[in-house]
Design an enzyme around this catalytic site. Structure first.
Site, PDB file in Angstrom:
ATOM      1  N   GLY A  71       0.782  -1.237   0.000  1.00 27.03           N
ATOM      2  CA  GLY A  71       0.000   0.000   0.000  1.00 27.03           C
ATOM      3  C   GLY A  71       0.812   1.285   0.000  1.00 27.03           C
ATOM      4  O   GLY A  71       0.244   2.362   0.186  1.00 27.03           O
ATOM      5  N   TRP A  73       2.271   3.017  -2.458  1.00 25.11           N
ATOM      6  CA  TRP A  73       1.859   3.991  -3.486  1.00 25.11           C
ATOM      7  C   TRP A  73       0.480   4.566  -3.147  1.00 25.11           C
ATOM      8  O   TRP A  73       0.259   5.764  -3.302  1.00 25.11           O
ATOM      9  CB  TRP A  73       1.817   3.327  -4.872  1.00 25.11           C
ATOM     10  CG  TRP A  73       3.167   3.171  -5.504  1.00 25.11           C
ATOM     11  CD1 TRP A  73       4.375   3.108  -4.857  1.00 25.11           C
ATOM     12  CD2 TRP A  73       3.458   3.081  -6.903  1.00 25.11           C
ATOM     13  NE1 TRP A  73       5.388   2.972  -5.778  1.00 25.11           N
ATOM     14  CE2 TRP A  73       4.864   2.950  -7.037  1.00 25.11           C
ATOM     15  CE3 TRP A  73       2.683   3.074  -8.054  1.00 25.11           C
ATOM     16  CZ2 TRP A  73       5.489   2.822  -8.280  1.00 25.11           C
ATOM     17  CZ3 TRP A  73       3.297   2.961  -9.298  1.00 25.11           C
ATOM     18  CH2 TRP A  73       4.694   2.834  -9.409  1.00 25.11           C
ATOM     19  N   ASP A 102      -4.873  -5.713  -5.678  1.00 29.05           N
ATOM     20  CA  ASP A 102      -3.710  -6.612  -5.586  1.00 29.05           C
ATOM     21  C   ASP A 102      -4.200  -8.039  -5.346  1.00 29.05           C
ATOM     22  O   ASP A 102      -5.301  -8.270  -4.843  1.00 29.05           O
ATOM     23  CB  ASP A 102      -2.769  -6.196  -4.446  1.00 29.05           C
ATOM     24  CG  ASP A 102      -1.342  -6.725  -4.653  1.00 29.05           C
ATOM     25  OD1 ASP A 102      -0.453  -5.907  -4.991  1.00 29.05           O
ATOM     26  OD2 ASP A 102      -1.120  -7.939  -4.499  1.00 29.05           O
ATOM     27  N   ASP A 118      -6.895 -10.996  -8.905  1.00 30.67           N
ATOM     28  CA  ASP A 118      -5.901 -10.988  -9.978  1.00 30.67           C
ATOM     29  C   ASP A 118      -6.309  -9.919 -10.988  1.00 30.67           C
ATOM     30  O   ASP A 118      -7.358 -10.043 -11.638  1.00 30.67           O
ATOM     31  CB  ASP A 118      -5.857 -12.378 -10.619  1.00 30.67           C
ATOM     32  CG  ASP A 118      -4.795 -12.473 -11.708  1.00 30.67           C
ATOM     33  OD1 ASP A 118      -4.303 -11.415 -12.173  1.00 30.67           O
ATOM     34  OD2 ASP A 118      -4.464 -13.606 -12.100  1.00 30.67           O
ATOM     35  N   ASP A 143       2.430  -1.031 -10.442  1.00 32.87           N
ATOM     36  CA  ASP A 143       3.736  -1.424  -9.885  1.00 32.87           C
ATOM     37  C   ASP A 143       3.771  -2.954  -9.790  1.00 32.87           C
ATOM     38  O   ASP A 143       4.527  -3.519  -9.015  1.00 32.87           O
ATOM     39  CB  ASP A 143       3.900  -0.772  -8.504  1.00 32.87           C
ATOM     40  CG  ASP A 143       5.348  -0.757  -8.026  1.00 32.87           C
ATOM     41  OD1 ASP A 143       6.248  -0.860  -8.868  1.00 32.87           O
ATOM     42  OD2 ASP A 143       5.564  -0.630  -6.801  1.00 32.87           O
ATOM     43  N   LYS A 183       5.499  -0.304 -14.227  1.00 33.27           N
ATOM     44  CA  LYS A 183       6.820  -0.899 -13.975  1.00 33.27           C
ATOM     45  C   LYS A 183       7.084  -2.009 -14.987  1.00 33.27           C
ATOM     46  O   LYS A 183       6.167  -2.730 -15.378  1.00 33.27           O
ATOM     47  CB  LYS A 183       6.845  -1.493 -12.567  1.00 33.27           C
ATOM     48  CG  LYS A 183       8.095  -2.324 -12.342  1.00 33.27           C
ATOM     49  CD  LYS A 183       8.482  -2.465 -10.949  1.00 33.27           C
ATOM     50  CE  LYS A 183       7.620  -3.426 -10.154  1.00 33.27           C
ATOM     51  NZ  LYS A 183       7.967  -3.256  -8.747  1.00 33.27           N
TER      52      LYS A 183
HETATM   53  C1  LIG Z   1       6.373  -4.327  -5.862  1.00 33.48           C
HETATM   54  S1  LIG Z   1       4.865  -4.834  -5.206  1.00 33.48           S
HETATM   55  C2  LIG Z   1       3.932  -3.346  -5.210  1.00 33.48           C
HETATM   56  C3  LIG Z   1       4.316  -2.386  -4.129  1.00 33.48           C
HETATM   57  C4  LIG Z   1       3.330  -1.240  -4.010  1.00 33.48           C
HETATM   58  N1  LIG Z   1       3.397  -0.338  -5.141  1.00 33.48           N
HETATM   59  C5  LIG Z   1       3.579  -0.451  -2.750  1.00 33.48           C
HETATM   60  O1  LIG Z   1       4.057   0.682  -2.860  1.00 33.48           O
HETATM   61  O2  LIG Z   1       3.271  -0.947  -1.677  1.00 33.48           O
HETATM   62  C6  LIG Z   1       4.173  -5.712  -6.540  1.00 33.48           C
HETATM   63  C7  LIG Z   1       2.780  -6.226  -6.284  1.00 33.48           C
HETATM   64  O3  LIG Z   1       2.202  -6.677  -7.510  1.00 33.48           O
HETATM   65  C8  LIG Z   1       1.239  -7.639  -7.157  1.00 33.48           C
HETATM   66  N2  LIG Z   1       0.789  -8.387  -8.329  1.00 33.48           N
HETATM   67  C9  LIG Z   1       1.541  -9.161  -9.150  1.00 33.48           C
HETATM   68  N3  LIG Z   1       0.767  -9.720 -10.095  1.00 33.48           N
HETATM   69  C10 LIG Z   1      -0.499  -9.268  -9.867  1.00 33.48           C
HETATM   70  C11 LIG Z   1      -1.744  -9.503 -10.510  1.00 33.48           C
HETATM   71  N4  LIG Z   1      -1.843 -10.317 -11.578  1.00 33.48           N
HETATM   72  N5  LIG Z   1      -2.845  -8.906 -10.011  1.00 33.48           N
HETATM   73  C12 LIG Z   1      -2.756  -8.091  -8.936  1.00 33.48           C
HETATM   74  N6  LIG Z   1      -1.599  -7.839  -8.287  1.00 33.48           N
HETATM   75  C13 LIG Z   1      -0.480  -8.420  -8.754  1.00 33.48           C
HETATM   76  C14 LIG Z   1       1.954  -8.476  -6.111  1.00 33.48           C
HETATM   77  O4  LIG Z   1       1.045  -9.216  -5.337  1.00 33.48           O
HETATM   78  C15 LIG Z   1       2.704  -7.398  -5.315  1.00 33.48           C
HETATM   79  O5  LIG Z   1       1.999  -7.042  -4.167  1.00 33.48           O
END
Ligand SMILES: C[S@@+](CC[C@H](N)C(=O)[O-])C[C@H]1O[C@@H](n2cnc3c(N)ncnc32)[C@H](O)[C@@H]1O
Length: 228
Positions: A71, A73, A102, A118, A143, A183
């Site tokens: 969380g 961002w 997420d 998802d 992200d 990203k």
């Molecule tokens: C680097 S973290 C994000 C950090 C976030 N921006 C923060 O500031 O807290 C990447 C996130 O992408 C999520 N993610 C990856 N594939 C996903 C998908 N298909 N659907 C939803 N979330 C996904 C992961 O669960 C993870 O929590």
């Protein structure tokens, strides 16, 4: 009460690799800053830096934050949209809408609508659209990162799939002139993706904020001025 960071440390501090990772985190200036400013993730400083440069977090905006857990961002967006002291902008406050999605659960954040699912599933995207109630989004940020396999090519391909999915969705919901940030992990096909972005946005920039680890292949595409 333990902070999110402390709970995380307790949970993941048993194996040697986790210990090494935690030691690295302890030396990291952005981890320290995140703890002192009560951000849930050091990644918050990536978004803060990009916003400082491009000023795209504006009051009255509709924001969609994809891959938002834990969380960081969403906290940045929420703090900037909700903590606006001047009366002049107060009129806009009710029109703020922040949607965070997420795979993982996200603890509540003021002013943020949290969805667990998802993002690449149509049903999750449909739920986001329902929350939009017919409004267009001003900004879509992603992200999202795949679970790392350790094999760069595979991780790159998975990351580009997430980029494609978020771009595809952004094209359905962004207003004309809107902003898209995603990203990606650098590799063979990011050039092609960037060329595609250039056909859809007025300006596309490759960014690597300071909080991205120096050796990381992670980058961001900052896209301004959606051509609807
Ligand atoms: C680097 S973290 C994000 C950090 C976030 N921006 C923060 O500031 O807290 C990447 C996130 O992408 C999520 N993610 C990856 N594939 C996903 C998908 N298909 N659907 C939803 N979330 C996904 C992961 O669960 C993870 O929590």
């Amino acid at each position: 009460m333990k902070s999110t960071w402390q709970k995380f440390q307790v949970r993941y501090s048993s194996s040697p690799s986790s210990k090494r990772w935690l030691a690295r985190q302890d030396r990291d200036q952005f981890v320290k800053k995140a703890q002192s400013q009560n951000y849930r993730a050091r990644s918050a400083f990536k978004l803060l830096e990009l916003d400082q440069k491009y000023n795209f977090i504006k009051p009255g905006s509709v924001f969609i934050d994809c891959g938002a857990a834990p969380g960081g961002w969403s906290q940045v967006i929420s703090r900037k949209l909700l903590d606006i002291p001047t009366e002049e902008t107060n009129t806009n406050l009710n029109s703020n809408l922040i949607i965070a999605v997420d795979l993982l659960p996200i603890e509540p954040i003021p002013g943020v609508n949290v969805l667990q699912g998802d993002f690449t599933n149509i049903s999750t995207q449909q739920k986001i659209k329902e929350l939009l109630k017919g409004r267009d989004a001003d900004v879509v940020v992603s992200d999202m990162a795949p679970n790392f396999s350790g094999q760069h090519f595979i991780d790159h391909v998975k990351s580009m799939e997430l980029c494609e999915s978020s771009l595809n969705f952004a094209e359905q919901v962004l207003r004309s002139g809107g902003t898209f940030l995603c990203k990606f992990l650098m590799g063979e096909s990011d050039y092609e993706f960037r060329n595609n972005l250039k056909t859809k946005f007025d300006r596309v920039r490759h960014e690597k904020p300071q909080a991205v680890h120096r050796k990381s292949t992670e980058g961001y595409f900052m896209c301004l001025g959606y051509k609807k």
